[in-house]
Scaffold this motif. Structure first.
Motif, PDB file in Angstrom:
ATOM      1  N   VAL A   7       0.832  -1.196   0.000  1.00  0.00           N
ATOM      2  CA  VAL A   7       0.000   0.000   0.000  1.00  0.00           C
ATOM      3  C   VAL A   7       0.872   1.253   0.000  1.00  0.00           C
ATOM      4  O   VAL A   7       0.612   2.219  -0.727  1.00  0.00           O
ATOM      5  N   VAL A   8       1.929   1.242   0.834  1.00  0.00           N
ATOM      6  CA  VAL A   8       2.831   2.391   0.878  1.00  0.00           C
ATOM      7  C   VAL A   8       3.441   2.642  -0.499  1.00  0.00           C
ATOM      8  O   VAL A   8       3.437   3.775  -1.015  1.00  0.00           O
ATOM      9  N   VAL A   9       3.943   1.580  -1.130  1.00  0.00           N
ATOM     10  CA  VAL A   9       4.626   1.742  -2.418  1.00  0.00           C
ATOM     11  C   VAL A   9       3.644   2.100  -3.529  1.00  0.00           C
ATOM     12  O   VAL A   9       3.841   3.083  -4.270  1.00  0.00           O
ATOM     13  N   ASN A  10       2.558   1.343  -3.652  1.00  0.00           N
ATOM     14  CA  ASN A  10       1.659   1.523  -4.790  1.00  0.00           C
ATOM     15  C   ASN A  10       0.883   2.838  -4.739  1.00  0.00           C
ATOM     16  O   ASN A  10       0.767   3.545  -5.744  1.00  0.00           O
ATOM     17  N   TYR A  11       0.363   3.166  -3.557  1.00  0.00           N
ATOM     18  CA  TYR A  11      -0.501   4.334  -3.501  1.00  0.00           C
ATOM     19  C   TYR A  11       0.284   5.653  -3.435  1.00  0.00           C
ATOM     20  O   TYR A  11      -0.145   6.660  -4.002  1.00  0.00           O
ATOM     21  N   ILE A  12       1.421   5.640  -2.748  1.00  0.00           N
ATOM     22  CA  ILE A  12       2.243   6.858  -2.784  1.00  0.00           C
ATOM     23  C   ILE A  12       2.790   7.066  -4.188  1.00  0.00           C
ATOM     24  O   ILE A  12       2.852   8.192  -4.693  1.00  0.00           O
ATOM     25  N   ARG A  13       3.180   5.977  -4.854  1.00  0.00           N
ATOM     26  CA  ARG A  13       3.635   6.077  -6.248  1.00  0.00           C
ATOM     27  C   ARG A  13       2.533   6.672  -7.130  1.00  0.00           C
ATOM     28  O   ARG A  13       2.784   7.575  -7.925  1.00  0.00           O
ATOM     29  N   GLN A  14       1.306   6.152  -6.977  1.00  0.00           N
ATOM     30  CA  GLN A  14       0.213   6.650  -7.805  1.00  0.00           C
ATOM     31  C   GLN A  14      -0.066   8.123  -7.519  1.00  0.00           C
ATOM     32  O   GLN A  14      -0.323   8.922  -8.442  1.00  0.00           O
ATOM     33  N   TYR A  15       0.004   8.502  -6.234  1.00  0.00           N
ATOM     34  CA  TYR A  15      -0.212   9.905  -5.855  1.00  0.00           C
ATOM     35  C   TYR A  15       0.843  10.806  -6.500  1.00  0.00           C
ATOM     36  O   TYR A  15       0.524  11.874  -7.026  1.00  0.00           O
ATOM     37  N   ARG A  16       2.086  10.373  -6.451  1.00  0.00           N
ATOM     38  CA  ARG A  16       3.173  11.170  -7.030  1.00  0.00           C
ATOM     39  C   ARG A  16       3.020  11.292  -8.554  1.00  0.00           C
ATOM     40  O   ARG A  16       3.264  12.354  -9.141  1.00  0.00           O
ATOM     41  N   ILE A  17       2.609  10.195  -9.201  1.00  0.00           N
ATOM     42  CA  ILE A  17       2.396  10.241 -10.647  1.00  0.00           C
ATOM     43  C   ILE A  17       1.254  11.197 -10.981  1.00  0.00           C
ATOM     44  O   ILE A  17       1.325  11.980 -11.935  1.00  0.00           O
ATOM     45  N   ASP A  18       0.181  11.154 -10.173  1.00  0.00           N
ATOM     46  CA  ASP A  18      -0.938  12.069 -10.390  1.00  0.00           C
ATOM     47  C   ASP A  18      -0.517  13.524 -10.205  1.00  0.00           C
ATOM     48  O   ASP A  18      -1.142  14.436 -10.767  1.00  0.00           O
ATOM     49  N   GLN A  19       0.544  13.745  -9.399  1.00  0.00           N
ATOM     50  CA  GLN A  19       1.064  15.098  -9.192  1.00  0.00           C
ATOM     51  C   GLN A  19       2.035  15.521 -10.295  1.00  0.00           C
ATOM     52  O   GLN A  19       2.557  16.624 -10.268  1.00  0.00           O
ATOM     53  N   GLY A  20       2.283  14.604 -11.247  1.00  0.00           N
ATOM     54  CA  GLY A  20       3.124  14.947 -12.385  1.00  0.00           C
ATOM     55  C   GLY A  20       4.558  14.470 -12.302  1.00  0.00           C
ATOM     56  O   GLY A  20       5.372  14.769 -13.181  1.00  0.00           O
ATOM     57  N   TYR A  21       4.901  13.710 -11.268  1.00  0.00           N
ATOM     58  CA  TYR A  21       6.263  13.203 -11.134  1.00  0.00           C
ATOM     59  C   TYR A  21       6.437  11.941 -11.982  1.00  0.00           C
ATOM     60  O   TYR A  21       5.506  11.144 -12.137  1.00  0.00           O
ATOM     61  N   GLN A  22       7.650  11.735 -12.493  1.00  0.00           N
ATOM     62  CA  GLN A  22       7.944  10.566 -13.301  1.00  0.00           C
ATOM     63  C   GLN A  22       9.268   9.949 -12.869  1.00  0.00           C
ATOM     64  O   GLN A  22      10.075  10.593 -12.188  1.00  0.00           O
ATOM     65  N   GLY A  23       9.487   8.691 -13.299  1.00  0.00           N
ATOM     66  CA  GLY A  23      10.760   8.015 -13.056  1.00  0.00           C
ATOM     67  C   GLY A  23      11.106   7.928 -11.578  1.00  0.00           C
ATOM     68  O   GLY A  23      10.277   7.580 -10.735  1.00  0.00           O
ATOM     69  N   ALA A  24      12.366   8.257 -11.253  1.00  0.00           N
ATOM     70  CA  ALA A  24      12.856   8.134  -9.884  1.00  0.00           C
ATOM     71  C   ALA A  24      12.072   9.020  -8.921  1.00  0.00           C
ATOM     72  O   ALA A  24      11.860   8.656  -7.760  1.00  0.00           O
ATOM     73  N   GLU A  25      11.628  10.197  -9.399  1.00  0.00           N
ATOM     74  CA  GLU A  25      10.914  11.123  -8.517  1.00  0.00           C
ATOM     75  C   GLU A  25       9.579  10.543  -8.058  1.00  0.00           C
ATOM     76  O   GLU A  25       9.076  10.913  -6.997  1.00  0.00           O
ATOM     77  N   ALA A  26       9.003   9.637  -8.840  1.00  0.00           N
ATOM     78  CA  ALA A  26       7.731   9.023  -8.458  1.00  0.00           C
ATOM     79  C   ALA A  26       7.907   8.060  -7.291  1.00  0.00           C
ATOM     80  O   ALA A  26       6.942   7.761  -6.578  1.00  0.00           O
ATOM     81  N   TYR A  27       9.138   7.566  -7.081  1.00  0.00           N
ATOM     82  CA  TYR A  27       9.390   6.576  -6.035  1.00  0.00           C
ATOM     83  C   TYR A  27      10.201   7.114  -4.854  1.00  0.00           C
ATOM     84  O   TYR A  27      10.272   6.468  -3.810  1.00  0.00           O
ATOM     85  N   SER A  28      10.847   8.266  -4.988  1.00  0.00           N
ATOM     86  CA  SER A  28      11.794   8.723  -3.968  1.00  0.00           C
ATOM     87  C   SER A  28      11.139   8.907  -2.601  1.00  0.00           C
ATOM     88  O   SER A  28      11.676   8.451  -1.580  1.00  0.00           O
ATOM     89  N   PHE A  29       9.977   9.551  -2.554  1.00  0.00           N
ATOM     90  CA  PHE A  29       9.321   9.782  -1.276  1.00  0.00           C
ATOM     91  C   PHE A  29       8.915   8.459  -0.625  1.00  0.00           C
ATOM     92  O   PHE A  29       9.006   8.284   0.587  1.00  0.00           O
ATOM     93  N   THR A  30       8.467   7.523  -1.453  1.00  0.00           N
ATOM     94  CA  THR A  30       8.096   6.191  -0.955  1.00  0.00           C
ATOM     95  C   THR A  30       9.269   5.532  -0.242  1.00  0.00           C
ATOM     96  O   THR A  30       9.111   4.945   0.833  1.00  0.00           O
ATOM     97  N   ILE A  31      10.452   5.632  -0.822  1.00  0.00           N
ATOM     98  CA  ILE A  31      11.633   4.985  -0.252  1.00  0.00           C
ATOM     99  C   ILE A  31      11.998   5.608   1.091  1.00  0.00           C
ATOM    100  O   ILE A  31      12.399   4.914   2.033  1.00  0.00           O
ATOM    101  N   TYR A  32      11.817   6.907   1.233  1.00  0.00           N
ATOM    102  CA  TYR A  32      12.104   7.544   2.516  1.00  0.00           C
ATOM    103  C   TYR A  32      11.101   7.106   3.588  1.00  0.00           C
ATOM    104  O   TYR A  32      11.446   6.977   4.768  1.00  0.00           O
ATOM    105  N   VAL A  33       9.856   6.847   3.189  1.00  0.00           N
ATOM    106  CA  VAL A  33       8.870   6.318   4.137  1.00  0.00           C
ATOM    107  C   VAL A  33       9.292   4.926   4.615  1.00  0.00           C
ATOM    108  O   VAL A  33       9.165   4.591   5.794  1.00  0.00           O
TER     109      VAL A  33
END
Length: 550
Positions: free
Chosen positions: A439-465
């Motif tokens: 849930v942490v990985v998939n939904y934070i990733r989806q949220y970041r993509i919806d905010q316009g982030y792509q590639g590594a930026e879509a996952y970076s915040f997830t990894i810090y969590v």
């Protein structure tokens, strides 16, 4: 099943019953690990299911409409007109490990009574039957059928298959407890190493203009797995009560305060703070690793995209369908490489814990894990595939090591009398992590993509969590202390329990009962070859595909 278990000679015991699998004189205990591996290599494909996610999100042709992008999860379960989203599919992965933990906790006591063969048989029916039902869900484009088949029914099969060999192998190898623990679950870590490339090749074989080849792949793999799992279930044997390896005597009481020589009853284990602290330790370690495993294939494809095929200027969205197919094959190799380190870590870290202690081993997991997770976004932004892949390989080795070390951690704290059942209850931590991590990985990733982030930026915040989860585990591990003596059973209570559990006809005191301590005879060699060939094929594929990463 009643028909199968009735009508056989020998005190009315059926072919699946515990009485029928007590080892006879001349039995070689090295036949048991291949039986465990045959089951675990099959159910371990749960780790590799991410290879299906991207094909399943592109089953229906045409552009994604706004209505499909914004549909609710309930709508996604029943829609036949919208492609599924990765977050919707990710719940299958969550169900795998929720049901695994719950079924292990619920039926762990039943397994101890009926023996590993019956549990392995039921596991095979559930896991393979669940995948077959999931194939119907793909054919009819009904996500709820995939959830029910693979996630729920398959998840129950995972739990029963996972715990079926653990206590059995510990009993067969009291002289090598750490190694036995690693053998018991090594196949589960390596299942994706074999299953991911197999699934990729089958999807390529079955792919056509009207099908992505997933449902056909599901049915084919279910049939293959059924054969291997049944062979493993019927290969299980248990030692006679009181059996010991020839020439081996139990070691003298250790000096470490963290290793008890006493035993805690199953009814009391969960009442202690130590149980819940270790529960948190396992949950946090698993949550951090399981979230990455569940998204391993799309993570690599989306972060490195064109880098994987020598076109660093192209993002994932800019790749053609053929180029995406190319990097999907490379990503399958990444998934398999993680599986290889997962399986290797189960041996390495379990053995290391015998030397440095379980608590210290978990300190290493958390401290090193925090450092590597925190560094991963930097490696991705640098475009350094080597460092990125190496970091996650080490992380996954510690993820696997956490599973192989925790049964010994429990035995150190609670004793060995009920360690199998206590371990089953502790796996509810895995069930919780099966929700938390994906849930942490998939939904934070989806949220970041919806905010316009792509590639590594879509996952970076997830990894810090995920780093934060490891900090919680580090604190819980630091708080684990030896048990108060009030929790240990009295000698007379322990003696009564052991007497009730012994089979009088099979009881042997302090002897080998003519059972081999361990020689590689022809039957054992053939059994190891049977599981070794698919494993070696998986290793070969992993190494070949890994070369493309660099």
């Amino acid at each position: 099943m009643t028909a199968i278990t009735e009508g056989f000679p020998g005190r009315g015991a059926g072919i699946l019953d515990r009485e029928r699998i007590i080892a006879k004189p001349g039995f070689n205990r090295w036949l048991v690990p291949p039986a465990a591996l045959a089951i675990h290599l099959c159910i371990g494909m749960a780790y590799g299911f991410s290879v299906f996610w991207l094909p399943l999100t592109n089953m229906l042709p045409g552009e994604t409409t706004a209505a499909c992008r914004d549909m609710s999860l309930l709508t996604a379960l029943f829609t036949t007109e919208c492609n599924w989203r990765m977050a919707d599919l990710g719940w299958i992965y969550t169900l795998f490990f929720v049901l695994l933990g719950c079924s292990a906790a619920i039926w762990g006591g039943w397994l101890e009574r009926v023996g590993p063969r019956k549990a392995g048989f039921v596991s095979a029916c559930c896991w393979c039957g669940g995948i077959a039902i999931a194939s119907v869900g793909v054919m009819t484009h009904q996500l709820w059928l995939m959830w029910l088949g693979a996630g729920v029914i398959g998840g129950i099969g995972l739990g029963l298959g996972y715990i079926s060999p653990v206590s059995t192998l510990i009993k067969w190898f009291p002289d090598r407890r750490g190694m036995a623990t690693g053998m018991a679950i090594m196949g589960f870590g390596g299942g994706a190493m074999v299953g991911s490339p197999l699934a990729q090749k089958l999807m390529e074989f079955y792919r056509s203009d009207v099908s992505v080849g997933v449902w056909q792949t599901f049915l084919t793999m279910a049939a293959i797995y059924l054969v291997f799992m049944m062979a493993g279930a019927f290969g299980y044997r248990i030692p006679p009560a009181g059996w010991r390896p020839e020439g081996w005597t139990p070691p003298a009481a250790g000096k470490s305060a963290m290793i008890t020589q006493h035993h805690v009853h199953l009814r009391d284990a969960h009442k202690t703070p130590q149980f819940w602290l270790i529960w948190i330790v396992l949950c946090m370690n698993v949550s951090a690793g399981i979230g990455i495993i569940g998204a391993a294939s799309p993570l690599l494809q989306e972060i490195f995209a064109g880098h994987l095929i020598g076109l660093p200027e192209l993002s994932f969205a800019q790749l053609s369908a053929q180029q995406k197919l190319q990097i999907a094959g490379i990503a399958a190799g990444f998934t398999s490489l993680l599986s290889l380190f997962n399986i290797a870590g189960r041996f390495f870290w379990a053995s290391m814990s015998d030397r440095i202690g379980r608590k210290t081993t978990y300190y290493v997991f958390f401290v090193l894990g925090i450092v590597l997770y925190a560094s991963a976004p930097s490696f991705a932004n640098m475009g350094n595939q080597l460092l990125f892949v190496a970091a996650f390989c080490v992380i996954l080795s510690m993820y696997g090591g956490g599973f192989s070390t925790v049964p010994a951690y429990l035995a150190d704290i609670f004793g060995t009398q009920f360690v199998g059942a206590i371990h089953g209850r502790l796996l509810t931590a895995w069930a919780t992590a099966g929700i938390l991590g994906p849930v942490v990985v998939n939904y934070i990733r989806q949220y970041r993509i919806d905010q316009g982030y792509q590639g590594a930026e879509a996952y970076s915040f997830t990894i810090y969590v995920l780093c934060g989860l490891l900090v919680v585990g580090l604190i819980a591990n630091a708080l684990v202390r030896p048990l108060d003596p009030k929790w240990f059973m009295k000698p007379e209570e322990l003696a009564a329990i052991q007497a009730r559990s012994e089979n009088a006809e099979a009881q042997v005191r302090h002897g080998s009962f003519g059972i081999d301590r361990g020689r590689l005879d022809l039957p054992a060699l053939l059994a190891w070859i049977a599981v070794g060939i698919p494993a070696l094929w998986g290793v070969w594929f992993t190494l070949v595909k890994t070369a493309a990463l660099f």
